[in-house]
Design a protein around this motif. Structure first.
Motif, PDB file in Angstrom:
ATOM      1  N   LYS A  47       1.210  -0.819  -0.035  1.00 48.34           N
ATOM      2  CA  LYS A  47      -0.206   0.393   0.154  1.00 48.34           C
ATOM      3  C   LYS A  47       0.944   0.936  -0.013  1.00 48.34           C
ATOM      4  N   ASP A  48       0.814   2.123  -1.005  1.00 49.88           N
ATOM      5  CA  ASP A  48       1.413   3.303  -0.650  1.00 49.88           C
ATOM      6  C   ASP A  48       2.998   2.863  -1.053  1.00 49.88           C
ATOM      7  N   THR A  49       2.935   2.431  -1.310  1.00 55.44           N
ATOM      8  CA  THR A  49       4.343   1.848  -1.478  1.00 55.44           C
ATOM      9  C   THR A  49       6.075   3.239  -2.189  1.00 55.44           C
ATOM     10  N   ALA A  50       5.367   3.718  -2.906  1.00 54.87           N
ATOM     11  CA  ALA A  50       6.517   4.425  -3.165  1.00 54.87           C
ATOM     12  C   ALA A  50       5.924   6.294  -3.178  1.00 54.87           C
ATOM     13  N   GLY A  51       6.855   6.930  -2.923  1.00 56.05           N
ATOM     14  CA  GLY A  51       7.007   8.033  -2.215  1.00 56.05           C
ATOM     15  C   GLY A  51       6.621   8.025  -0.285  1.00 56.05           C
ATOM     16  N   LEU A  52       6.709   9.006  -0.396  1.00 56.53           N
ATOM     17  CA  LEU A  52       6.641  10.248   0.944  1.00 56.53           C
ATOM     18  C   LEU A  52       5.260   9.824   1.797  1.00 56.53           C
ATOM     19  N   TYR A  53       4.186   9.068   1.221  1.00 55.44           N
ATOM     20  CA  TYR A  53       3.063   9.203   1.885  1.00 55.44           C
ATOM     21  C   TYR A  53       3.569   8.189   3.017  1.00 55.44           C
ATOM     22  N   ARG A  54       3.587   6.951   3.177  1.00 53.70           N
ATOM     23  CA  ARG A  54       3.476   6.026   4.059  1.00 53.70           C
ATOM     24  C   ARG A  54       4.958   5.450   4.435  1.00 53.70           C
ATOM     25  N   ILE A  55       5.636   5.520   5.151  1.00 55.89           N
ATOM     26  CA  ILE A  55       7.023   5.826   5.599  1.00 55.89           C
ATOM     27  C   ILE A  55       7.181   5.645   7.137  1.00 55.89           C
ATOM     28  N   HIS A  56       8.065   5.216   7.421  1.00 52.53           N
ATOM     29  CA  HIS A  56       8.416   4.196   8.518  1.00 52.53           C
ATOM     30  C   HIS A  56       8.981   4.523   9.730  1.00 52.53           C
ATOM     31  N   GLN A  57       9.430   6.893   9.083  1.00 54.67           N
ATOM     32  CA  GLN A  57      10.122   7.312   9.867  1.00 54.67           C
ATOM     33  C   GLN A  57       9.481   9.084   9.768  1.00 54.67           C
ATOM     34  N   PHE A  58       9.438   9.214  10.005  1.00 50.33           N
ATOM     35  CA  PHE A  58       8.657  10.899  10.075  1.00 50.33           C
ATOM     36  C   PHE A  58       8.644  12.000  11.125  1.00 50.33           C
ATOM     37  N   ASP A  59       8.474  13.012  11.133  1.00 54.92           N
ATOM     38  CA  ASP A  59       8.283  13.990  12.447  1.00 54.92           C
ATOM     39  C   ASP A  59       6.977  14.856  11.706  1.00 54.92           C
ATOM     40  N   LYS A  60       6.612  15.164  13.358  1.00 50.83           N
ATOM     41  CA  LYS A  60       4.935  15.192  13.494  1.00 50.83           C
ATOM     42  C   LYS A  60       5.180  16.868  14.632  1.00 50.83           C
ATOM     43  N   VAL A  61       4.279  17.433  14.590  1.00 48.31           N
ATOM     44  CA  VAL A  61       3.578  18.049  15.566  1.00 48.31           C
ATOM     45  C   VAL A  61       2.602  17.437  15.945  1.00 48.31           C
ATOM     46  N   GLU A  62       2.468  17.858  17.331  1.00 46.52           N
ATOM     47  CA  GLU A  62       0.744  17.026  17.836  1.00 46.52           C
ATOM     48  C   GLU A  62       0.425  17.641  19.420  1.00 46.52           C
TER      49      GLU A  62
END
Length: 466
Positions: free
Chosen positions: A300-315
């Motif tokens: 699912k969503d294997t390409a690009g920046l959509y679904r990745i294992h590590q990201f940064d988030k303001v919560e």
RNA sequence: GGUGGGGUGGCUGAGUGGUUGAAAGCACCGGUCUUGAAAACCGGCAUGGGCCAUUAGGUCCAUCUCGGGUUCGAAUCCCGACCCCACCGCCA
């Protein structure tokens, strides 16, 4: 965690709630276990009360007699010993019985605990019933004057768009190959202006939520103990989603888990605390790196920046009093904050009322915010994607489900301890948000205009490339 | 990584086998005094659970980090776990 008293008085509500969420959990079994355990407990407490009573009256006697025993001898000594033995016999019989009851109880406890943690919070009655994200209901759309998602990208801007994958490749903003080389699939490296833009949106979002909306900025652990994951409601249901650091297998005191959202650290902050009622509501925000295994999302969503294992988030999280109206008001307010942010970035978005089947175990209600991504969605006649909304935010309302697990309370006017209510919402997650930004702000010459709102955090740069 | 020390109520802190659920102080709440406040004085003040009454409450059980054990009886003794602190070493 649900309230066991509520479960006793209305088990059907929890059976229905789990069914509507599509979560398989044996609620009737839990109710039965609760009954059995309470019966055992009552019996055990009765026996223990008797034991306490007896030992209270015979205990001091025994002590006295044992004292006399030291200086006694011959016949007197034997008499004393006999007396002591008789006194000691009475509570000894109860002891065995109590121990047996305790063992029966201990056998049921683990199953009870596990089941209780697995029962989801029932969705609110006004949440539409549904099975999957496809049943979510669009409740609002917004777009800037210069871009209407109902029209094609070309109609809006006069040229065919590139996808963000093409843009980051052509502009040198991301290296997927190097990310995969170092860390495997779904990893990436932000390079040059890509990294600067990533930092700029994060900085913009943190400044926005703190300076303009009064949230307190925090830096919290992203490596936490299991209790924190259970307390915040991510375990046991989301165990597969979290990276696990097995410290015990190498002699460490306890295992650790990488958090998938800053919510864990923000909510865990006050675990096991009794908060000052006057300090509520607490409004916290953090920017943190998030780690997700994305197990079960294979393909699912294997390409690009959509679904990745590590990201940064303001919560953002809000901890408020146990009042439904207040809770609901904060939910609206937190969604409004995100709308304001997206409008500031001039990104088209829509609000989705999530259906019961799309809610996590801990949510009573959830609104997703989706941003328009021109490079997403099904291909058109020209073989190019026609654009689609993609989830960029998610706002949850949890009642006291999370604070009950976290044991986070305050004293009400009567002095009674009450579990707080909690809510959370994304402020901004990057690099996912870079997808709509890059795709929406691309120019015909292949360059990307930097949104006005981000220029101060980009050293004043007005465009990337070109 | 090494060596010590320690985990008691909202906080500080006494307590080494028998009305200790736990002294004392601080904080907090109520009262007296005061024009008002402060001070002083008097009183109150842990939590969770079961059962009964559900307006108030009553009663029993558990809880001195957690889990085992010894004992007629454990905050107190023993074992284990976890956590914290101090010093030394290493280090972004």
């Amino acid at each position: 965690m649900i309230d066991v008293k509520q479960l006793r008085s209305d088990p059907q509500r929890f059976i229905d709630g789990a069914r509507d969420k599509g979560i398989d959990v044996d609620v009737p079994r839990l109710v039965k276990l609760d009954e059995q355990m309470r019966a055992l407990k009552t019996k055990m407490e009765e026996r223990r009360a008797e034991q306490n009573r007896i030992s209270k009256e015979t205990g001091p006697q025994i002590g006295k007699l044992k004292g006399q025993l030291k200086s006694a001898s011959g016949q007197a000594k034997a008499a004393l010993e006999k007396q002591i033995r008789e006194l000691e016999e009475r509570p000894a019989r109860l002891k065995g019985e109590i121990q047996g009851l305790g063992e029966s109880l201990a056998k049921l406890q683990p199953e009870f605990d596990a089941l209780l943690l697995s029962v989801p919070l029932p969705p609110d009655p006004d949440v539409p019933k549904g099975k999957t994200a496809d049943d979510n209901i669009e409740i609002k759309t917004w777009h800037p004057k210069w871009f209407d998602p109902k029209k094609s990208f070309k109609q809006n801007k006069g040229f065919a768009p590139k996808t963000h994958i093409e843009l980051v490749r052509d502009l040198g903003l991301v290296s997927f190959e190097r990310g995969v080389k170092m860390a495997g699939t779904r990893h990436y490296v932000l390079t040059g202006e890509g990294m600067r833009l990533h930092q700029a949106v994060l900085r913009f979002a943190l400044d926005f939520i703190t300076t303009e909306h009064g949230f307190k900025a925090m830096s919290v652990p992203v490596i936490v103990r299991q209790e924190c994951m259970v307390g915040t409601g991510f375990f046991p249901a989301g165990r597969e989603q979290a990276y696990h650091i097995e410290e015990t297998s190498r002699g460490g005191g306890h295992d650790l888990y990488l958090t998938g959202t800053g919510e864990v650290g923000l909510m865990g902050f006050h675990q096991d605390e009794i908060l000052d009622a006057h300090s509520l509501p607490l409004k916290y925000a953090t920017v943190s790196t998030c780690f997700r295994r994305e197990a079960g999302a294979a393909g699912k969503d294997t390409a690009g920046l959509y679904r990745i294992h590590q990201f940064d988030k303001v919560e953002q999280v809000v901890i408020c009093g146990a009042d439904e109206a207040e809770s609901r008001a904060w939910h609206k307010k937190m969604i409004g904050i995100v709308e304001e942010l997206l409008q500031r970035l001039e990104l088209p978005y829509r609000l989705l009322q999530c259906c019961t089947g799309d809610l996590g175990p801990k949510n009573a209600d959830m609104i997703d915010v989706e941003s328009w991504m021109p490079g997403r969605g099904p291909d058109g006649a020209d073989g190019r994607p026609t654009g689609a909304y993609g989830e960029t935010h998610s706002a949850s309302r949890l009642y006291d489900f999370q604070c009950r697990r976290l044991n986070m309370r305050y004293k009400d006017e009567k002095g009674a301890s009450v579990f707080c209510h909690s809510l959370n919402n994304t402020v901004l997650a990057s690099p996912r948000i870079l997808i709509p930004i890059l795709e929406m702000y691309q120019n015909q010459d292949g360059s990307v205009t930097v949104p006005t709102a981000l220029r101060p955090s980009m050293g004043g740069a007005q465009r990337i490339g070109g």
